[in-house]
Design a protein around this motif. Sequence first.
Motif, mmCIF file in Angstrom:
data_model
loop_
_atom_site.group_PDB
_atom_site.id
_atom_site.type_symbol
_atom_site.label_atom_id
_atom_site.label_comp_id
_atom_site.label_asym_id
_atom_site.label_seq_id
_atom_site.Cartn_x
_atom_site.Cartn_y
_atom_site.Cartn_z
ATOM 1 N N LEU A 2 36.945 42.726 34.108
ATOM 2 C CA LEU A 2 38.294 43.303 34.066
ATOM 3 C C LEU A 2 39.063 42.967 35.353
ATOM 4 C CD1 LEU A 2 37.631 46.792 32.408
ATOM 5 C CD2 LEU A 2 38.806 44.827 31.398
ATOM 6 N N GLU A 3 38.388 43.074 36.494
ATOM 7 C CA GLU A 3 39.041 42.728 37.764
ATOM 8 C C GLU A 3 39.447 41.260 37.779
ATOM 9 O OE1 GLU A 3 36.146 43.974 40.631
ATOM 10 O OE2 GLU A 3 36.998 45.998 40.808
ATOM 11 N N GLU A 4 38.570 40.381 37.223
ATOM 12 C CA GLU A 4 38.905 38.965 37.149
ATOM 13 C C GLU A 4 40.102 38.743 36.235
ATOM 14 O OE1 GLU A 4 35.286 37.060 35.928
ATOM 15 O OE2 GLU A 4 34.411 37.143 37.937
ATOM 16 N N GLU A 5 40.124 39.448 35.092
ATOM 17 C CA GLU A 5 41.257 39.338 34.167
ATOM 18 C C GLU A 5 42.543 39.815 34.840
ATOM 19 O OE1 GLU A 5 40.813 41.136 30.285
ATOM 20 O OE2 GLU A 5 38.753 40.378 30.126
ATOM 21 N N VAL A 6 42.445 40.946 35.534
ATOM 22 C CA VAL A 6 43.616 41.485 36.236
ATOM 23 C C VAL A 6 44.084 40.488 37.292
ATOM 24 C CG1 VAL A 6 44.390 43.278 37.843
ATOM 25 C CG2 VAL A 6 43.139 43.916 35.770
ATOM 26 N N ALA A 7 43.146 39.929 38.047
ATOM 27 C CA ALA A 7 43.489 38.953 39.087
ATOM 28 C C ALA A 7 44.127 37.722 38.457
ATOM 29 C CB ALA A 7 42.254 38.575 39.893
ATOM 30 N N ALA A 8 43.590 37.263 37.323
ATOM 31 C CA ALA A 8 44.158 36.093 36.633
ATOM 32 C C ALA A 8 45.567 36.401 36.133
ATOM 33 C CB ALA A 8 43.249 35.668 35.486
ATOM 34 N N LYS A 9 45.724 37.607 35.555
ATOM 35 C CA LYS A 9 47.049 37.995 35.068
ATOM 36 C C LYS A 9 48.042 38.130 36.221
ATOM 37 C CE LYS A 9 45.618 40.113 30.748
ATOM 38 N NZ LYS A 9 45.566 41.305 29.901
ATOM 39 N N GLU A 10 47.583 38.692 37.349
ATOM 40 C CA GLU A 10 48.462 38.816 38.519
ATOM 41 C C GLU A 10 48.847 37.431 39.050
ATOM 42 O OE1 GLU A 10 46.262 41.260 41.231
ATOM 43 O OE2 GLU A 10 47.011 43.127 40.349
ATOM 44 N N THR A 11 47.876 36.511 39.063
ATOM 45 C CA THR A 11 48.148 35.143 39.518
ATOM 46 C C THR A 11 49.159 34.480 38.586
ATOM 47 O OG1 THR A 11 45.941 34.956 40.471
ATOM 48 C CG2 THR A 11 47.097 32.899 40.020
ATOM 49 N N GLU A 37 54.645 32.785 37.352
ATOM 50 C CA GLU A 37 55.839 32.888 36.509
ATOM 51 C C GLU A 37 57.036 33.386 37.314
ATOM 52 O OE1 GLU A 37 54.532 35.375 33.297
ATOM 53 O OE2 GLU A 37 53.579 33.709 32.224
ATOM 54 N N ALA A 38 56.795 34.336 38.208
ATOM 55 C CA ALA A 38 57.879 34.852 39.051
ATOM 56 C C ALA A 38 58.404 33.746 39.963
ATOM 57 C CB ALA A 38 57.398 36.042 39.877
ATOM 58 N N VAL A 39 57.488 32.954 40.531
ATOM 59 C CA VAL A 39 57.888 31.841 41.397
ATOM 60 C C VAL A 39 58.708 30.835 40.581
ATOM 61 C CG1 VAL A 39 57.017 29.847 42.699
ATOM 62 C CG2 VAL A 39 56.019 32.111 43.055
ATOM 63 N N GLU A 40 58.257 30.557 39.361
ATOM 64 C CA GLU A 40 58.981 29.619 38.499
ATOM 65 C C GLU A 40 60.366 30.159 38.147
ATOM 66 O OE1 GLU A 40 58.509 27.342 34.201
ATOM 67 O OE2 GLU A 40 56.824 28.471 34.988
#
Length: 126
Positions: A18-27, A32-35
């Motif tokens: 779950l932490e990896e998924e959260v980290a991937a989603k945050e990344t 997307e925000a940068v784009e």
Amino acid sequence: REGDRAIRSDLKEELVKLEEEVAAKETKAHAEAVERMSLVERVQELTTRKAHLEMESEELRGAVAQLQEAIEEGALVEEDLRLQVASVKQQEEDLAEQAARLRTELSHDQDRMFSTTTQLQVEAES
């Protein structure tokens, strides 16, 4: 206890996933925000460029209008000069005709004067 350990181990693995998924989603969200920010900046640049191009376009339209006015004015001046040239040519023709008449009159007057002088000489001799 063995069962608790297995459950804790499973929960830890699930927590890590779950932490990896959260980290991937945050990344992904960060990317997307940068784009989006990049796109917003590009839109702003394009909007600014469009405004500059519109101003330049307006300036060019003004310059074209001035050139058209100058061309029209030049055409009027050219027509006026043509009319003046035609008038001068007509005056030259009129003066040439007048000079020809005066030469003819002078020639007739000289002929009459010569004739009168001759008559006077003949009368004086007689």
